[in-house]
Design a protein around this motif. Sequence first.
Motif, PDB file in Angstrom:
ATOM      1  N   MET A 180      -8.526  -0.139   4.532  1.00  0.00           N
ATOM      2  CA  MET A 180      -9.418   0.452   3.529  1.00  0.00           C
ATOM      3  C   MET A 180      -8.911   0.265   2.100  1.00  0.00           C
ATOM      4  O   MET A 180      -9.689   0.352   1.153  1.00  0.00           O
ATOM      5  CB  MET A 180      -9.601   1.957   3.817  1.00  0.00           C
ATOM      6  N   MET A 181      -7.620  -0.016   1.959  1.00  0.00           N
ATOM      7  CA  MET A 181      -7.064  -0.215   0.619  1.00  0.00           C
ATOM      8  C   MET A 181      -7.192  -1.670   0.174  1.00  0.00           C
ATOM      9  O   MET A 181      -6.841  -1.999  -0.959  1.00  0.00           O
ATOM     10  CB  MET A 181      -5.580   0.197   0.602  1.00  0.00           C
ATOM     11  N   ASN A 182      -7.684  -2.537   1.044  1.00  0.00           N
ATOM     12  CA  ASN A 182      -7.769  -3.966   0.715  1.00  0.00           C
ATOM     13  C   ASN A 182      -9.090  -4.529   1.217  1.00  0.00           C
ATOM     14  O   ASN A 182      -9.125  -5.396   2.080  1.00  0.00           O
ATOM     15  CB  ASN A 182      -6.592  -4.715   1.341  1.00  0.00           C
ATOM     16  N   THR A 183     -10.185  -4.013   0.690  1.00  0.00           N
ATOM     17  CA  THR A 183     -11.507  -4.474   1.097  1.00  0.00           C
ATOM     18  C   THR A 183     -12.238  -5.088  -0.093  1.00  0.00           C
ATOM     19  O   THR A 183     -11.930  -4.797  -1.255  1.00  0.00           O
ATOM     20  CB  THR A 183     -12.354  -3.316   1.662  1.00  0.00           C
ATOM     21  N   LEU A 184     -13.203  -5.928   0.235  1.00  0.00           N
ATOM     22  CA  LEU A 184     -14.002  -6.585  -0.794  1.00  0.00           C
ATOM     23  C   LEU A 184     -14.992  -5.588  -1.371  1.00  0.00           C
ATOM     24  O   LEU A 184     -15.782  -4.978  -0.641  1.00  0.00           O
ATOM     25  CB  LEU A 184     -14.731  -7.784  -0.182  1.00  0.00           C
TER      26      LEU A 184
END
Length: 485
Positions: free
Chosen positions: A230-234
Amino acid sequence: MARPPLYNNEVLSNYMSDAPKRVKLEQTDQGSNQIELHPATYSPNVDRSGKYSSRTNQGSVVHSYGDEKLLAAISNPTSANDLLELNISQVRNDDGDLYTKAMFGFELLHEKASTFDNHIRYISQCIMKKNAFTESSSVRHKTLTEVVVAGRIECDADARLNSKSVVLQGTWDESLSLAVPVDLDSVSQYSLFPGQVVVMRGVNPRGDKFVPQQIYCDAARPIPDPQADMMNTLKGTMSIVISAGPYTTSNNMTYEPLKDLITYVGTHKPHVLIMTGPFIDSDHAKVKDNSMAETYKSFFDKLMDNLAEIATTSPFTKMYIVSSQKDAFHTNIYPTPSYSSRKKHTNIHFLPDPSTLNINGVFVGVTSTDVLMHISQEEISLGSGGDKLARLASHILAQQCYYPLWPTSLSADAALWAAHAQLPATPHLLVLPSNFRYFVKEVNGCVVVNPEHLTKGVGGGTFARILITPDTNKPISIAAQIVRI
């Protein structure tokens, strides 16, 4: 008193008649303020490509794929409101490595055999798990009842693989690495090539020929959830431009197509630019005739310096350049280590061939090797029908490998192949440049793109532009177009 002939200027000029020309040319090139993407040559005349310059179809869209709303916006330049904070990293292999340096050509046969045996065992276990098979037998096990065997397809002939020359080599643990001929007469559908790991269900009445009833070859890994982290989503629509070398026409070294691509990127400002080699094609006539007055590496550095100038017109475009063993200045080994340049450009990142990128949870697989063409030249199939190109691309996903064909015409290193030619996951987007006609297809949930090449002979070629955005109905939505340069 006259000077001795040793100091006679006329004698010196005759003896070194070629020297002034080269010195003068190098001085002219260094003092020029105009940026030119052509190498210094022994002849000051630089031929332009008349066919490329006179083309009338530049910028035309020749193929589209994906959602209509995305396609409607795919040609729009990226504005200041569309900027994204992209976290892009190369996916490491299962051992946590990006690229392993090896002593090329120093492979020991028993180590090479062990490498392939481990590969057969792992891929066959993935296939068996998918099909709920619990155990397998030796390929030489004599039986009239149906059994399951696992192994690698090989060719028992000096020519290409055919239906009568298929051999299945088993693993050391189960079959002592023995091989058995395969009778395909009872199989209604198959698609096979040398190096492919398969599982077969059938009988072996006399122990010297396996008669399969069905062949299984799908070991594809699942597609990662782009929202798993969730901390690295588009968090927006990402634009990507993809091109494949060569970048100059076959009759000159002026790199006009590359200059046009740089202009396009500077105008449309994509978030990511992915380029695959070769940049200085070792098969190019102007490379073979040794007419360059500078080294291949120094000219490549010049190309990179000019590419880096994209930062002035599109400062937020990140460039990822995938190496190619076809480059005249680079290492001729597969998997191929990444390029390097004399200057460090903050907007240019070099990648080995092949590579997998993680862009905010979106996996993008890239190779510069024409694996589709190589497999098609060795593959035999029956009852497959449908789309041949989709089937060829599916082999890469099913075998978890960027280059599943073996033996190969490439200068390949088995240890590097096992470590860095394997797919860490089924990517969301797979880039497979090929001499086959350009295409964009969805294959087993993965969008496969063949942008073809930026040049075709003496004329212009094509490149791909892509939009990727989060979707409410599915993790991501992808739209793509193939565009003429």
